[in-house]
Scaffold this motif. Structure first.
Motif, PDB file in Angstrom:
ATOM      1  N   GLU A 110       0.839  -1.206   0.000  1.00 58.50           N
ATOM      2  CA  GLU A 110       0.000   0.000   0.000  1.00 58.50           C
ATOM      3  C   GLU A 110       0.868   1.247   0.000  1.00 58.50           C
ATOM      4  O   GLU A 110       1.917   1.295   0.650  1.00 58.50           O
ATOM      5  CB  GLU A 110      -0.904   0.034   1.241  1.00 58.50           C
TER       6      GLU A 110
ATOM      7  N   ALA B 185       0.033   5.593   0.210  1.00 59.39           N
ATOM      8  CA  ALA B 185      -1.008   6.601   0.361  1.00 59.39           C
ATOM      9  C   ALA B 185      -0.374   7.975   0.556  1.00 59.39           C
ATOM     10  O   ALA B 185       0.710   8.097   1.139  1.00 59.39           O
ATOM     11  CB  ALA B 185      -1.916   6.279   1.547  1.00 59.39           C
TER      12      ALA B 185
ATOM     13  N   GLU C 266      -4.512   6.725  -2.879  1.00 62.99           N
ATOM     14  CA  GLU C 266      -4.177   5.435  -2.284  1.00 62.99           C
ATOM     15  C   GLU C 266      -3.997   4.405  -3.390  1.00 62.99           C
ATOM     16  O   GLU C 266      -4.838   4.280  -4.285  1.00 62.99           O
ATOM     17  CB  GLU C 266      -5.261   4.991  -1.290  1.00 62.99           C
TER      18      GLU C 266
END
Length: 827
Positions: A479, A481, A519
Motif C-alpha cells: 500500500e 497513500a 491510495e
C-alpha cells in the motif's frame, strides 16, 4: 348671552394685560426670596405658587425697576437652580432640574513583561470593578461615565500582581515581573504571584503559564504538550501523537494553532518531540467546549498558543541539548520597537531501538518474537519578526517548517514461515501568518490576520508471509497513500466599546481549504481525490455586563460554503455569575459546524487510519455538534477548585470500511458526556494539583449488527492525574502521574470483541539552575515511565495476521522507561 360672554372675556383679558404691564420696583438687601415674593403679592396683586422652605434658602440684594413681572422674575432667578412659568394667572416657581450631560472617559493600557518588553496577551485587568482580558497585543481598554480615576489590578499567569491607580486621558504601560524566569537585576519582594493555571473565568476555558512547563518531567522539547496532557478534559492516557482528544471529541475535530496558523501535527513518535518549539511559546489557552463565535470552525476543542514577540532590549541566545535532540534560539533586537527570532531543532541520532517497539502475540501459548528495526528523524525551523508601536499597535510575521520521517521493519520466523513488514511515514508541515493589530484613540480595537498552513503525509506498507516449504507467499500487502491538507485564511475582527456595559465584536473571515488523497495497492490506484473549497464566515458577538456580578455573551456565526452552496447559522450563548468574591458559575450552549473533516478508515483487520477530506454533503457530510457546558470554580488564597460538566452531540461522522477488497462509506454520529474535577494549591513557591475525569463516548454507524451505540475508540471511563512542582532554591523537583482505565482494544470491531488495558505512567524530574554574570541556565534529569509500565498508545495498537489462526499485535509507539539528561543555557 353671546354679548355677555364676550364682555367677560374682554374684561379678563384687560385685567391680565394690566397685571403684565405694570411696573415693578425692587429695592432690598439680603432678603429671602420667599419673603420678597410675598411682598410683591401684597403690593402688586401678583399670584405666586412656590415651595416656601425651598425659596427661603436664597437671599436677594437688588435695586432696579422692571416693566413686567416676567422681566423681574428672570432677573431674580438668574443664576439660581430655579425656573418659572405663567399658568392661569399664577406664576409657578419650581426647581430647574436640567440634567448634566454625562461625560465619557477612556482608560487604555498595554501590559508588557519586565526584562524583555514583550506584550503579555490574555492578561486579566480590573478597573473599578470592571473586568477585561488583554488581547494578543497585550492591550486593554475600558469606558466609564463621570469617573476619571481608577483602581487598577493587572495579573498574568506566572507574574507578580500589579495594583496601582491610573487616570484617563493617556495610554498607560503596565510592566509585570515574571516570578519563575531569571531576569537579572529585578528584585520583587512582598508581592503576590498570579497562579500558574486559571480555570473558570469563562465556560470551558483553561489558561496556562508555559513557564512552569520547563520544570515538568520531560526532555524540554515536548514541554508544551507535557503541560497540556496534565490538564482536566484532555486525554493523557494513550499519549496520542497526532491529535488532542478533548472531552471525547473524535479525531480531527480539535485544533491547535500557533501565532494564528494551524498546527496539523507531526508524527511526534515516542512522545519526545512536539510540533511547537517550547522556546517560542508564550501563553496557552484551551477552549474545551462552548466557546464563542470568533473561534475556528471545529466541533471539538481549540488550543491557542501565542508565540513570543522577541526581546527588544537585548540580544540573546538559548541553547538546549539532551541525549536525543539539539534546540537553539537566537533573539536579535532590530531597535527598541522590533526584534527577530530564529529557532531550529534537529535529532542527531536515531531515537529508537528494537526494544522501543514491543509486540504481543494474540495466543500467549505460541512463542512468537518479532524483531523490529526502527529509524526516526525530525527537524523544524521557526522565523519571526515583530514590531511594536508606541500606541500599542503590533505587527508580526511568523513562519514555520517542520518534517519528520519514521521507518520500521519487523521480522519474525515461525516453524513454517517467514513474516516481514516494512512501513514508512513521512510528514512535512509548513505554516505562516501575518498579523496587524491596532488600538484606536477611542479604545476600539481592530486586527487583520493572514495565515497559511499545510501538511503533506506519505505512508507506505509492505507485508508478506512466505512458507518455508514451497517459498509461496500466501499473504501479501502493498500500500502507498498520500494525504495533503492546506488552509489559507484572511480574518478581520473589530472590538467596539459601547458604553460601560457592552463590548461588541464584529468580523469576517475568508477560508480556502485544499485536500489531496491518493491510495494505491499493488500499483493500482483506487482513490485519487483532489478538491478545493471556499467559504466565508461572518460573526457578531456582544458581551453584556448586566450587573457587577452577572455577564452574558451572545453571538451568531454565519458560514456560507461555496463548495456545497449552502449557508449555516451557529448561535451561541454563555453566562457567568459571581457569587461573592470567591465563587463563579458558568454556563454555555452553542451549535458548531466543521467543513474540513478527518474521516476514519478501517481495514480488514480492524485497524484504523485517518485521512483529511472536504465535506460535500454527498458522501462526506458537514459535521455538526451541539455543546452544553456547566461549570463552577472556587478560588481563595492560592487555592483553586473547579467542576465542569459537558455534553457534546456530534452528527456527520464518516467512516470508510474495507471488507473483502471492497470499500464502503458510512455516515454516523456520536455523543460524549462527563464531568471534570480539578484542585490546585500554590504555596511557598510550590505547586500541586490533581484532576479526575469521568466520561463516556459512544458512536453509531449503520453497519453495526446490533443497531445500537457502541464504545468509540477514544472512549475511556476514568482518568486520574496528579502533579507537583517543588521549588528548593536552585533545585526544582517535579513529578506527575497519570492513570487511565483503558480504551477498547478491538480484536473484532464489527462484533465488538475487545480487551481493555489500564494505563499507568509515573514521571519524575530534578532541575538544577545555573547562574553567572555571563549566562544563566539549568541542568536537568527526567525519567519518563519510571516503573517501565507496558502502556498502549491510542490508535497505535495494530493487529497483523500471521496465518489463519494466529496474529501479532504491534504497539509501535509506547513510551518505555526513558531517562533524559539535558542542558539549557541562556546568554
Amino acid at each position: 348671552m353671546k354679548k355677555f360672554i364676550a364682555l367677560i372675556i374682554c374684561i379678563w383679558s384687560l385685567s391680565i394685560s394690566a397685571v403684565l404691564a405694570q411696573t415693578i420696583e425692587v429695592d432690598c438687601q439680603f432678603m429671602p426670596l420667599n419673603e420678597l415674593l410675598v411682598e410683591w403679592r401684597e403690593q402688586y396683586g401678583i399670584q405666586f405658587s412656590f415651595n416656601d422652605k425651598e425659596l427661603a434658602k436664597y437671599t436677594i440684594t437688588i435695586n432696579e425697576r422692571f416693566n413686567t413681572p416676567d422681566e423681574a422674575l428672570k432677573k431674580l432667578l438668574n443664576g439660581l437652580p430655579l425656573n418659572f412659568e405663567y399658568n392661569a394667572g399664577v406664576y409657578i416657581i419650581y426647581p430647574d432640574k436640567k440634567e448634566k450631560q454625562a461625560k465619557n472617559y477612556l482608560l487604555i493600557g498595554k501590559i508588557i513583561e519586565a526584562g524583555t518588553g514583550e506584550p503579555l496577551p490574555f492578561s486579566h485587568v480590573s478597573a473599578n470593578n470592571q473586568q477585561a482580558v488583554s488581547d494578543v497585543k497585550g492591550m486593554f481598554s475600558f469606558q466609564f461615565k463621570n469617573d476619571s480615576i481608577y483602581q487598577v489590578k493587572a495579573s498574568h499567569l506566572g507574574c507578580y500582581l500589579l495594583d496601582t491607580v491610573l487616570v484617563a486621558g493617556t495610554t498607560h504601560t503596565l510592566t509585570l515581573t515574571p516570578s519563575m524566569v531569571g531576569i537579572k537585576e529585578v528584585v520583587v519582594t512582598n508581592n503576590i504571584v498570579e497562579k500558574s493555571t486559571q480555570i473558570g473565568e469563562s465556560p470551558g476555558l483553561t489558561s496556562l503559564n508555559h513557564h512552569i512547563a520547563n520544570y515538568l518531567p520531560g526532555n524540554g522539547d515536548n514541554s508544551v504538550f507535557n503541560l497540556l496532557r496534565l490538564q482536566p478534559g484532555i486525554l493523557a492516557a494513550g499519549e496520542q501523537p497526532n491529535d488532542l482528544i478533548i472531552w471525547g471529541s473524535p479525531e480531527g475535530t480539535s485544533r491547535v494553532t500557533f501565532d494564528g496558523f494551524t498546527i496539523w501535527g507531526l508524527k511526534n513518535f515516542n512522545d519526545n518531540i512536539s510540533a511547537v518549539n517550547p522556546f517560542l511559546a508564550k501563553n496557552i489557552e484551551i477552549e474545551k467546549g462552548g466557546y464563542g463565535v470568533t473561534n475556528d470552525d471545529v466541533t471539538g476543542g481549540i488550543v491557542k498558543i501565542a508565540g513570543k514577540t522577541g526581546n527588544t532590549q537585548q540580544a540573546g541566545i538559548n541553547l538546549f541539548i539532551n541525549n536525543q535532540t539539539l534546540n537553539g534560539m537566537l533573539e536579535l533586537p532590530v531597535n527598541q520597537k522590533s526584534a527577530i527570532m530564529l529557532a531550529f531543532r534537529h535529532t542527531y541520532y536515531n531515537l529508537f531501538n528494537a526494544d522501543d517497539l514491543p509486540s504481543n502475540p494474540s495466543d500467549q501459548n505460541v512463542n512468537m518474537r518479532v524483531d523490529a528495526v526502527p529509524d526516526y528523524q525530525f527537524k523544524d525551523f521557526n522565523l519571526k519578526y515583530s514590531l511594536q508601536g508606541n500606541n500599542g499597535d503590533l505587527f508580526f510575521v511568523s513562519a514555520f517548517h517542520g518534517a519528520d520521517e519514521f521507518k520500521a521493519q519487523w521480522n519474525q520466523e515461525t516453524e513454517k514461515s517467514y513474516w516481514q513488514q516494512n512501513s514508512q511515514e513521512d510528514n512535512k508541515q509548513l505554516g505562516a501568518s501575518v498579523f496587524y493589530g491596532k488600538t484606536w484613540l477611542n479604545g476600539n480595537q481592530s486586527t487583520i490576520k493572514f495565515s497559511y498552513s499545510a501538511l503533506q503525509t506519505d505512508y507506505s506498507l509492505q507485508r508478506q508471509i512466505e512458507r518455508k516449504k514451497n517459498k509461496l507467499v500466501w499473504l501479501r500487502r502493498d500500500e502507498q497513500a498520500q494525504n495533503d491538507v492546506g488552509e489559507l485564511s484572511f480574518k478581520w475582527s473589530n472590538n467596539f466599546l459601547v458604553g460601560e456595559k457592552h463590548t461588541l465584536t464584529l468580523g469576517s473571515e475568508y477560508i480556502n481549504n485544499e485536500v489531496k488523497l491518493t491510495e494505491d495497492t499493488f500499483n493500482y490506484r483506487y482513490i485519487d481525490l483532489s478538491e478545493r473549497a471556499n467559504r466565508i464566515s461572518l460573526f457578531a458577538q456582544d458581551r453584556w455586563q448586566i450587573t457587577k456580578r452577572l455577564a452574558m455573551t451572545a453571538g451568531l456565526r454565519y458560514n456560507h460554503s461555496f463548495f456545497i452552496n449552502k449557508l449555516y447559522l451557529d448561535p451561541r450563548l454563555s453566562l457567568s455569575q459571581k457569587l461573592g468574591a470567591h465563587i463563579k458559575l458558568n454556563a454555555s450552549w452553542g451549535l458548531y459546524h466543521q467543513f474540513l473533516v478527518k474521516s476514519s478508515i478501517e481495514d480488514e483487520n480492524g485497524n484504523f487510519r485517518y485521512s483529511w477530506t472536504l465535506a460535500d454533503n454527498d458522501e462526506i457530510p458537514v459535521m455538526e455538534s451541539q455543546h452544553l457546558v456547566l461549570g463552577a470554580a472556587y478560588t481563595r488564597r492560592n487555592f483553586l477548585f473547579s467542576i465542569d460538566v459537558f455534553n457534546k452531540q456530534n452528527d456527520g461522522l464518516t467512516r470508510y470500511v474495507r471488507y473483502r477488497q471492497s470499500s464502503y462509506i458510512f455516515t454516523g454520529d456520536s455523543h460524549s458526556y462527563g464531568i471534570d474535577f480539578y484542585a490546585k494549591k500554590d504555596f511557598k513557591g510550590h505547586s500541586i494539583w490533581s484532576s479526575y475525569s469521568l466520561s463516556k463516548t459512544e458512536e453509531y454507524f449503520p453497519f453495526f449488527p446490533d443497531d445500537e451505540y457502541r464504545r468509540s475508540s477514544q472512549d475511556q471511563r476514568h482518568e486520574l492525574k496528579l502533579a507537583g512542582l517543588f521549588n528548593l532554591g536552585r533545585f526544582h523537583l517535579s513529578s506527575s502521574y497519570v492513570y487511565g482505565s483503558g480504551f477498547p482494544l478491538f480484536s473484532d470491531y464489527i462484533n465488538q470483541e475487545y480487551t481493555e488495558k489500564d494505563y499507568n505512567r509515573l514521571d519524575a524530574s530534578i532541575v538544577y539552575k545555573l547562574s553567572s554574570r555571563k549566562f544563566s541556565g539549568e541542568v536537568g534529569l527526567s525519567v519518563l515511565n519510571v516503573t517501565n509500565t507496558d502502556n498502549i498508545k491510542y490508535n497505535q495498537f495494530n493487529r497483523v495476521p500471521l496465518d489463519q489462526i494466529n496474529s501479532v499485535y504491534i504497539n509501535s509507539e509506547a513510551v518505555p522507561f526513558t531517562p533524559l539528561l539535558y542542558l539549557k543555557v541562556q546568554f
